[in-house]
Design a protein around this motif. Structure first.
Motif, PDB file in Angstrom:
ATOM      1  N   LYS A 114       0.808  -1.207   0.000  1.00 47.62           N
ATOM      2  CA  LYS A 114       0.000   0.000   0.000  1.00 47.62           C
ATOM      3  C   LYS A 114       0.847   1.265   0.000  1.00 47.62           C
ATOM      4  N   SER A 115       1.974   1.210   0.749  1.00 50.32           N
ATOM      5  CA  SER A 115       2.813   2.403   0.845  1.00 50.32           C
ATOM      6  C   SER A 115       3.881   2.434  -0.254  1.00 50.32           C
ATOM      7  N   ARG A 116       3.658   1.655  -1.303  1.00 50.04           N
ATOM      8  CA  ARG A 116       4.557   1.587  -2.466  1.00 50.04           C
ATOM      9  C   ARG A 116       5.908   0.933  -2.146  1.00 50.04           C
ATOM     10  N   GLN A 117       6.021   0.339  -1.016  1.00 45.83           N
ATOM     11  CA  GLN A 117       7.257  -0.383  -0.696  1.00 45.83           C
ATOM     12  C   GLN A 117       7.287  -1.699  -1.464  1.00 45.83           C
ATOM     13  N   VAL A 118       8.486  -2.104  -1.864  1.00 41.18           N
ATOM     14  CA  VAL A 118       8.586  -3.362  -2.608  1.00 41.18           C
ATOM     15  C   VAL A 118       8.440  -4.556  -1.653  1.00 41.18           C
ATOM     16  N   ILE A 119       7.482  -5.423  -1.951  1.00 41.71           N
ATOM     17  CA  ILE A 119       7.309  -6.659  -1.172  1.00 41.71           C
ATOM     18  C   ILE A 119       8.320  -7.691  -1.655  1.00 41.71           C
ATOM     19  N   ASP A 120       8.418  -7.814  -2.968  1.00 42.07           N
ATOM     20  CA  ASP A 120       9.338  -8.783  -3.571  1.00 42.07           C
ATOM     21  C   ASP A 120       9.392  -8.504  -5.066  1.00 42.07           C
ATOM     22  N   GLN A 121      10.404  -9.067  -5.701  1.00 37.19           N
ATOM     23  CA  GLN A 121      10.448  -9.040  -7.167  1.00 37.19           C
ATOM     24  C   GLN A 121      10.089 -10.423  -7.672  1.00 37.19           C
ATOM     25  N   GLY A 122       9.446 -10.461  -8.822  1.00 33.60           N
ATOM     26  CA  GLY A 122       9.099 -11.781  -9.360  1.00 33.60           C
ATOM     27  C   GLY A 122       8.436 -11.658 -10.708  1.00 33.60           C
ATOM     28  N   LEU A 123       7.841 -12.766 -11.138  1.00 29.85           N
ATOM     29  CA  LEU A 123       7.220 -12.795 -12.459  1.00 29.85           C
ATOM     30  C   LEU A 123       5.718 -12.588 -12.364  1.00 29.85           C
ATOM     31  N   LEU A 124       5.215 -11.786 -13.287  1.00 31.08           N
ATOM     32  CA  LEU A 124       3.772 -11.557 -13.372  1.00 31.08           C
ATOM     33  C   LEU A 124       3.274 -12.185 -14.663  1.00 31.08           C
ATOM     34  N   LEU A 125       2.197 -12.954 -14.544  1.00 30.84           N
ATOM     35  CA  LEU A 125       1.586 -13.598 -15.714  1.00 30.84           C
ATOM     36  C   LEU A 125       0.115 -13.245 -15.764  1.00 30.84           C
ATOM     37  N   TYR A 126      -0.352 -12.946 -16.979  1.00 31.47           N
ATOM     38  CA  TYR A 126      -1.755 -12.572 -17.150  1.00 31.47           C
ATOM     39  C   TYR A 126      -2.382 -13.514 -18.185  1.00 31.47           C
ATOM     40  N   PHE A 127      -3.467 -14.137 -17.810  1.00 31.93           N
ATOM     41  CA  PHE A 127      -4.249 -14.956 -18.755  1.00 31.93           C
ATOM     42  C   PHE A 127      -5.597 -14.278 -18.924  1.00 31.93           C
ATOM     43  N   ALA A 128      -5.862 -13.769 -20.125  1.00 32.83           N
ATOM     44  CA  ALA A 128      -7.104 -13.044 -20.342  1.00 32.83           C
ATOM     45  C   ALA A 128      -8.264 -14.018 -20.572  1.00 32.83           C
ATOM     46  N   ALA A 129      -9.443 -13.679 -20.022  1.00 31.46           N
ATOM     47  CA  ALA A 129     -10.634 -14.495 -20.240  1.00 31.46           C
ATOM     48  C   ALA A 129     -10.948 -14.521 -21.736  1.00 31.46           C
ATOM     49  N   PRO A 130     -11.456 -15.601 -22.287  1.00 35.16           N
ATOM     50  CA  PRO A 130     -11.780 -16.861 -21.592  1.00 35.16           C
ATOM     51  C   PRO A 130     -10.637 -17.885 -21.660  1.00 35.16           C
ATOM     52  N   ALA A 131      -9.467 -17.470 -22.176  1.00 36.57           N
ATOM     53  CA  ALA A 131      -8.390 -18.438 -22.364  1.00 36.57           C
ATOM     54  C   ALA A 131      -7.555 -18.590 -21.092  1.00 36.57           C
ATOM     55  N   SER A 132      -8.195 -19.092 -20.054  1.00 38.45           N
ATOM     56  CA  SER A 132      -7.479 -19.316 -18.794  1.00 38.45           C
ATOM     57  C   SER A 132      -8.035 -20.576 -18.142  1.00 38.45           C
ATOM     58  N   PHE A 133      -7.413 -20.992 -17.055  1.00 39.91           N
ATOM     59  CA  PHE A 133      -7.868 -22.197 -16.359  1.00 39.91           C
ATOM     60  C   PHE A 133      -9.325 -22.077 -15.932  1.00 39.91           C
ATOM     61  N   THR A 134      -9.690 -20.933 -15.362  1.00 38.00           N
ATOM     62  CA  THR A 134     -11.059 -20.767 -14.858  1.00 38.00           C
ATOM     63  C   THR A 134     -12.013 -20.245 -15.927  1.00 38.00           C
ATOM     64  N   GLY A 135     -11.462 -19.739 -17.018  1.00 36.79           N
ATOM     65  CA  GLY A 135     -12.319 -19.108 -18.025  1.00 36.79           C
ATOM     66  C   GLY A 135     -12.500 -17.619 -17.746  1.00 36.79           C
ATOM     67  N   GLU A 136     -11.985 -17.164 -16.584  1.00 37.65           N
ATOM     68  CA  GLU A 136     -12.048 -15.741 -16.231  1.00 37.65           C
ATOM     69  C   GLU A 136     -10.657 -15.132 -16.433  1.00 37.65           C
ATOM     70  N   ASP A 137     -10.539 -13.817 -16.221  1.00 36.69           N
ATOM     71  CA  ASP A 137      -9.217 -13.200 -16.172  1.00 36.69           C
ATOM     72  C   ASP A 137      -8.450 -13.812 -15.002  1.00 36.69           C
ATOM     73  N   VAL A 138      -7.249 -14.285 -15.275  1.00 38.23           N
ATOM     74  CA  VAL A 138      -6.445 -14.904 -14.217  1.00 38.23           C
ATOM     75  C   VAL A 138      -5.079 -14.219 -14.161  1.00 38.23           C
ATOM     76  N   ILE A 139      -4.617 -13.970 -12.941  1.00 38.49           N
ATOM     77  CA  ILE A 139      -3.280 -13.409 -12.717  1.00 38.49           C
ATOM     78  C   ILE A 139      -2.478 -14.389 -11.867  1.00 38.49           C
ATOM     79  N   GLU A 140      -1.244 -14.620 -12.251  1.00 38.57           N
ATOM     80  CA  GLU A 140      -0.350 -15.385 -11.384  1.00 38.57           C
ATOM     81  C   GLU A 140       0.836 -14.519 -11.014  1.00 38.57           C
ATOM     82  N   MET A 141       1.080 -14.407  -9.712  1.00 37.24           N
ATOM     83  CA  MET A 141       2.252 -13.680  -9.244  1.00 37.24           C
ATOM     84  C   MET A 141       3.222 -14.706  -8.685  1.00 37.24           C
ATOM     85  N   GLN A 142       4.377 -14.802  -9.334  1.00 42.65           N
ATOM     86  CA  GLN A 142       5.386 -15.754  -8.862  1.00 42.65           C
ATOM     87  C   GLN A 142       6.469 -14.987  -8.121  1.00 42.65           C
ATOM     88  N   ALA A 143       6.480 -15.171  -6.814  1.00 43.89           N
ATOM     89  CA  ALA A 143       7.476 -14.475  -6.002  1.00 43.89           C
ATOM     90  C   ALA A 143       8.357 -15.525  -5.322  1.00 43.89           C
TER      91      ALA A 143
END
Ligand code: GDP
Length: 450
Positions: A53-82
């Motif tokens: 919230k205070s803009r401090q870095v929690i961690d660095q990692g990979l961000l992945l975006y799967f747009a609906a409907p081409a995702s596991f759930t069929g919805e917009d899906v985000i994976e944060m790999q930290a």
């Protein structure tokens, strides 16, 4: 429709190289953008800083975006790999919750995939079975169900039943032809074909279920008959000491072994003898209960003691169908037994072995497998659950009932209704038709994050 955005830690708790927080729902992309400052194009990994919230870095990692409907759930899906640490995961979760996500219920990702037609119910269940599989054979079978192997077979059966139903209902609608239709035996023949196909699928499903759930085996016999030796010989290299299986009584479960890929849970029946001691009597009662619940009982008999006395234990057993008498110590050739005469009097299956030399063990394994209905090698099987077996049994009962009524009363209307009910039972397996709250019960047994 107002759909929540859900989030959960997808990796197991504890420290690890990588930990994944997963989001699904309409606000996922927006939450990711707020946490990372960017949103990569769908299916492109991007190195980002996850911020609180205070803009401090929690961690660095990979961000992945799967747009609906081409995702596991069929919805917009985000994976944060930290980095996989409890605190990092907690902080990422907290920030996602602050930004409007809510914690996912157990199995909710899979449930959404099911509701959005990404998977049918057997496939969703196969995910849980794959993750929890206790043997390589079980994992492979779950993979086969996940790829749709089981669903395909259900669909093929449904098609056959639909064709038959159309035929029967046409005959009802055109009564002039009904007499011929019922008399020529074609319907009965097709019905029998369907019953046979259903029985074959039921047998395969039962095997898949055994592979997943295992069987309960009791080994009984007089002290020194060779029960422990038999257990060692049966389990071979695969022996695994298990102290606890969720949902089972620890008192009666001693350990689990693997028999040709099938999990075998051993029932502890140490208490099975007559006693005056009230504490021991409780043990006897429990042992009896456990015996009654076992899928199979091996009664080990040896050549050293009086066989008639040893076989008297058979009287204690509820169901001779579930008993195999094991004549042990065949390497000794001590006594002069008339096995066949003795067994003819008790009418149960028997196998002669030597737990010491291994003689007869292969035969015993295959008799055990045959007796519990696991005749095939696990290769080629799909995983299944008790629920599936029950539904198939119900479908088979409806077909049998329809066949009988057709035979006895030429009751085409009743046959049509039984066919409909059989199809309904099959639909429950894949989840096309579901009784109330079954869905909730199934997904609630999943882990969080799945
Ligand atoms: P339990 O009390 O029924 O568990 O019996 P054990 O497995 O401990 O065996 C009792 C004794 O019989 C041990 O000394 C074993 O080595 C011996 N024994 C077990 N099976 C055989 C067998 O097939 N042949 C021979 N010769 N001895 C055996």
């Amino acid at each position: 429709m107002n759909i929540d955005t859900i989030c959960a830690v997808a990796t197991p708790p504890g420290a690890g190289g990588i930990g994944v927080v997963r989001l699904s729902g309409p606000a996922s992309a927006d939450i990711a953008r707020k946490m990372c400052g960017v949103l990569p194009p769908p299916r492109h990994a991007k190195l980002v800083s996850f911020r609180d919230k205070s803009r401090q870095v929690i961690d660095q990692g990979l961000l992945l975006y799967f747009a609906a409907p081409a995702s596991f759930t069929g919805e917009d899906v985000i994976e944060m790999q930290a980095h996989g640490g409890t605190q990092v995961m907690n902080m990422l979760m907290r920030r996602a919750l602050e930004l409007g996500a809510r914690t996912a219920r157990p199995g909710e990702f899979s449930e959404r995939a099911f509701l959005n037609d990404k998977l049918d119910l057997t496939q969703a269940e196969a995910i849980a079975d794959l993750v929890e599989s206790g043997s390589e054979a079980a994992a492979r079978a779950a993979q086969r169900s996940l790829s749709g192997e089981f669903s395909k077979q259900i669909a093929a059966l449904q098609q056959k039943l639909t064709a038959l139903r159309v035929y029967v209902e046409a005959a009802i609608d055109f009564p002039d032809e009904e007499i011929d239709f019922l008399a020529d035996g074609a319907v009965q023949a097709r019905l029998q074909e369907n019953i046979a196909a259903l029985q074959a699928l039921l047998a395969a499903t039962r095997q898949g279920q055994i592979l997943r759930d295992g069987i309960w085996l009791a080994i009984i016999g007089r002290p020194n008959a060779g029960k422990s030796s038999l257990l060692n010989a049966l389990s071979g290299q695969d022996r695994a000491i298990v102290t606890e299986i969720p949902g089972t009584t620890r008192d009666v479960l001693r350990e689990s072994i693997e028999l040709d890929g099938i999990p075998v849970h051993l029932v502890d029946t140490a208490g099975i003898r007559q006693t005056e001691d009230p504490i021991e009597a409780e043990g006897v009662r429990r042992a009896r209960e456990a015996l009654a619940a076992a899928d199979l009982v091996l009664l080990v008999v040896d050549q050293v003691a009086d066989m008639a006395v040893q076989l008297a234990l058979l009287q204690e057993l509820p169901d001779p169908e579930r008993v195999i008498v094991v004549f042990n110590k065949q390497d000794l050739e001590l006594a002069d037994w008339d096995e066949e005469a003795l067994l003819a009097s008790v009418k149960v299956k028997s196998v002669s072995i030597s737990a010491k030399t291994g003689m007869g063990m292969q035969k015993l394994r295959s008799v055990v497998r045959a007796q519990v209905g696991a005749t095939e090698q696990p290769e080629g099987l799909f995983s299944a659950r008790q629920r599936h077996v029950d539904a198939l049994r119900r479908a088979a009962a409806h077909l049998q009932q329809g066949s009988q009524r057709l035979e006895l009363d030429s009751a085409a209307e009743i046959l049509a209704e039984e066919l409909r009910l059989a199809q309904k039972a099959l639909s429950e397996i894949t989840g096309d038709v579901l009784p109330d709250d079954l869905l909730g019960a199934i997904f609630a047994s999943f882990c969080i994050g799945k």
